[in-house]
Design a protein around this motif. Structure first.
Motif, short mmCIF file in Angstrom:
data_model
loop_
_atom_site.label_atom_id
_atom_site.label_comp_id
_atom_site.label_asym_id
_atom_site.label_seq_id
_atom_site.Cartn_x
_atom_site.Cartn_y
_atom_site.Cartn_z
N SER A 175 -5.63 -3.56 10.28
CA SER A 175 -4.52 -2.79 10.83
C SER A 175 -3.75 -2.07 9.72
O SER A 175 -3.72 -2.51 8.56
CB SER A 175 -3.57 -3.70 11.60
OG SER A 175 -2.89 -4.58 10.71
N ARG A 176 -3.11 -0.98 10.10
CA ARG A 176 -2.29 -0.24 9.14
C ARG A 176 -1.16 -1.12 8.61
O ARG A 176 -0.79 -1.03 7.44
CB ARG A 176 -1.73 1.03 9.80
CG ARG A 176 -2.81 2.06 10.12
CD ARG A 176 -2.24 3.21 10.95
NE ARG A 176 -1.29 4.02 10.21
CZ ARG A 176 -1.60 5.09 9.51
NH1 ARG A 176 -2.86 5.49 9.40
NH2 ARG A 176 -0.67 5.78 8.90
N LYS A 177 -0.63 -1.99 9.48
CA LYS A 177 0.44 -2.89 9.05
C LYS A 177 -0.05 -3.81 7.94
O LYS A 177 0.65 -4.01 6.94
CB LYS A 177 0.94 -3.71 10.24
CG LYS A 177 2.09 -4.66 9.87
CD LYS A 177 2.61 -5.39 11.10
CE LYS A 177 3.78 -6.31 10.74
NZ LYS A 177 4.32 -7.02 11.92
N LYS A 178 -1.22 -4.39 8.12
CA LYS A 178 -1.76 -5.31 7.11
C LYS A 178 -2.05 -4.56 5.81
O LYS A 178 -1.82 -5.08 4.71
CB LYS A 178 -3.03 -5.99 7.62
CG LYS A 178 -3.57 -7.08 6.70
CD LYS A 178 -4.72 -7.82 7.34
CE LYS A 178 -5.20 -8.97 6.45
NZ LYS A 178 -4.16 -10.02 6.29
N VAL A 179 -2.54 -3.31 5.94
CA VAL A 179 -2.81 -2.52 4.75
C VAL A 179 -1.52 -2.24 3.99
O VAL A 179 -1.45 -2.40 2.77
CB VAL A 179 -3.50 -1.19 5.13
CG1 VAL A 179 -3.55 -0.25 3.93
CG2 VAL A 179 -4.91 -1.45 5.65
N VAL A 180 -0.48 -1.82 4.72
CA VAL A 180 0.80 -1.52 4.09
C VAL A 180 1.36 -2.76 3.39
O VAL A 180 1.87 -2.70 2.27
CB VAL A 180 1.80 -0.98 5.13
CG1 VAL A 180 3.21 -0.90 4.54
CG2 VAL A 180 1.35 0.40 5.62
N GLN A 181 1.26 -3.91 4.04
CA GLN A 181 1.74 -5.16 3.44
C GLN A 181 0.97 -5.50 2.18
O GLN A 181 1.53 -6.04 1.21
CB GLN A 181 1.65 -6.29 4.46
CG GLN A 181 2.64 -6.16 5.61
CD GLN A 181 2.43 -7.21 6.69
OE1 GLN A 181 1.33 -7.76 6.84
NE2 GLN A 181 3.47 -7.47 7.47
N HIS A 220 -8.98 5.34 14.54
CA HIS A 220 -7.75 5.96 15.03
C HIS A 220 -6.99 5.02 15.96
O HIS A 220 -7.54 4.44 16.89
CB HIS A 220 -8.07 7.27 15.75
CG HIS A 220 -8.63 8.32 14.83
ND1 HIS A 220 -7.86 8.94 13.88
CD2 HIS A 220 -9.89 8.82 14.70
CE1 HIS A 220 -8.61 9.80 13.21
NE2 HIS A 220 -9.84 9.75 13.70
N GLY A 221 -5.69 4.89 15.67
CA GLY A 221 -4.83 4.04 16.46
C GLY A 221 -4.93 2.57 16.13
O GLY A 221 -4.21 1.75 16.71
#
Length: 235
Positions: A175-181, A220-221
């Motif tokens: 997920s993008r969240k996990k990547v950002v973290q 995507h998404g």
């Protein structure tokens, strides 16, 4: 591994450059009989044109050609960062000629007249070596990504951290969240456009130095995934 799969693993795409049509046809037919995909050309100009659209695993190059020296072609390929295997045909078998060839990036020298079985054995051996380095390798200690064939892409700390979380979960959508973290950022305060820029910049960086397809796919998404072979390695 079954015989059919073994053949696919050891199959190579080959461009054969020789100005003698009979030799081209004979060698191409023999290599095709071994399961390789072979295209033939008779000049350096034809080779360069074909190479732009058909990046081969192996280039078989005659040294004496009507429009130049095959060794100059090899030097040009290596200067451009091309990592395909190179087999050279030559009538020049002096030690210094071979040394010049190896320094220019030739993998194997075959002295004319070339035997079919010898060429086949060299192509098979070189194919196995190339396939053995076919994985993407992420070197965390030096912030490097190594493409199949050995081309090195220098990374920033953020790019290295981005790839690390994907490689650790290879085959899974991250997920993008996990990547950002993983980048050490707070997802709630993070501008998602920064992540898009990071990925775009990384794609362009890879494309500028290798024809190998960047292993990261955008879902995507959902996030990102690495579907190809990619490992974290020491070197």
């Amino acid at each position: 591994m079954n015989v059919e799969l073994l053949g696919l693993v050891n199959m190579a795409t080959v461009i054969l450059l020789d100005d003698e049509e009979d030799i081209r046809d004979e060698f191409a037919a023999y290599l095709q009989g071994l399961g390789h995909a072979v295209q033939t050309v008779g000049t350096i100009k034809q080779f360069s044109s074909l190479f732009l659209t058909h990046k081969p695993d192996i280039a078989v190059v005659d040294r004496s050609l009507p429009d130049g020296d095959g060794l100059d072609l090899v030097r040009e390929l290596r200067d451009q960062g091309v990592r395909c295997g190179v087999i050279m045909f030559t009538a020049k078998d002096a030690t210094q000629d071979r040394i010049d060839g190896f320094k220019s990036g030739v993998d194997h020298y075959l002295t004319k007249p070339v035997r079919l079985q010898e060429l086949g054995a060299v192509v098979e051996s070189l194919t196995w070596r190339l396939k053995a380095t076919a994985s993407w390798r992420l070197i965390l200690s030096t912030w490097e990504l190594r493409a199949p064939g050995g081309v090195v892409i220098r990374l920033t700390a953020q790019e290295s951290a981005f790839l690390q979380v994907l490689v650790e979960l290879v085959g899974q959508t991250v997920s993008r969240k996990k990547v950002v973290q993983s980048l050490g950022k707070n997802f709630a305060d993070y501008d998602p456009r920064n992540l898009d820029v990071l990925v775009l910049r990384l794609r362009k960086k890879v494309a500028s130095v290798t024809s190998a397809v960047f292993p990261v796919k955008t879902v995507h998404g959902a996030g990102y995934v690495i579907e190809k072979d990619c490992v974290i390695a020491d070197s």
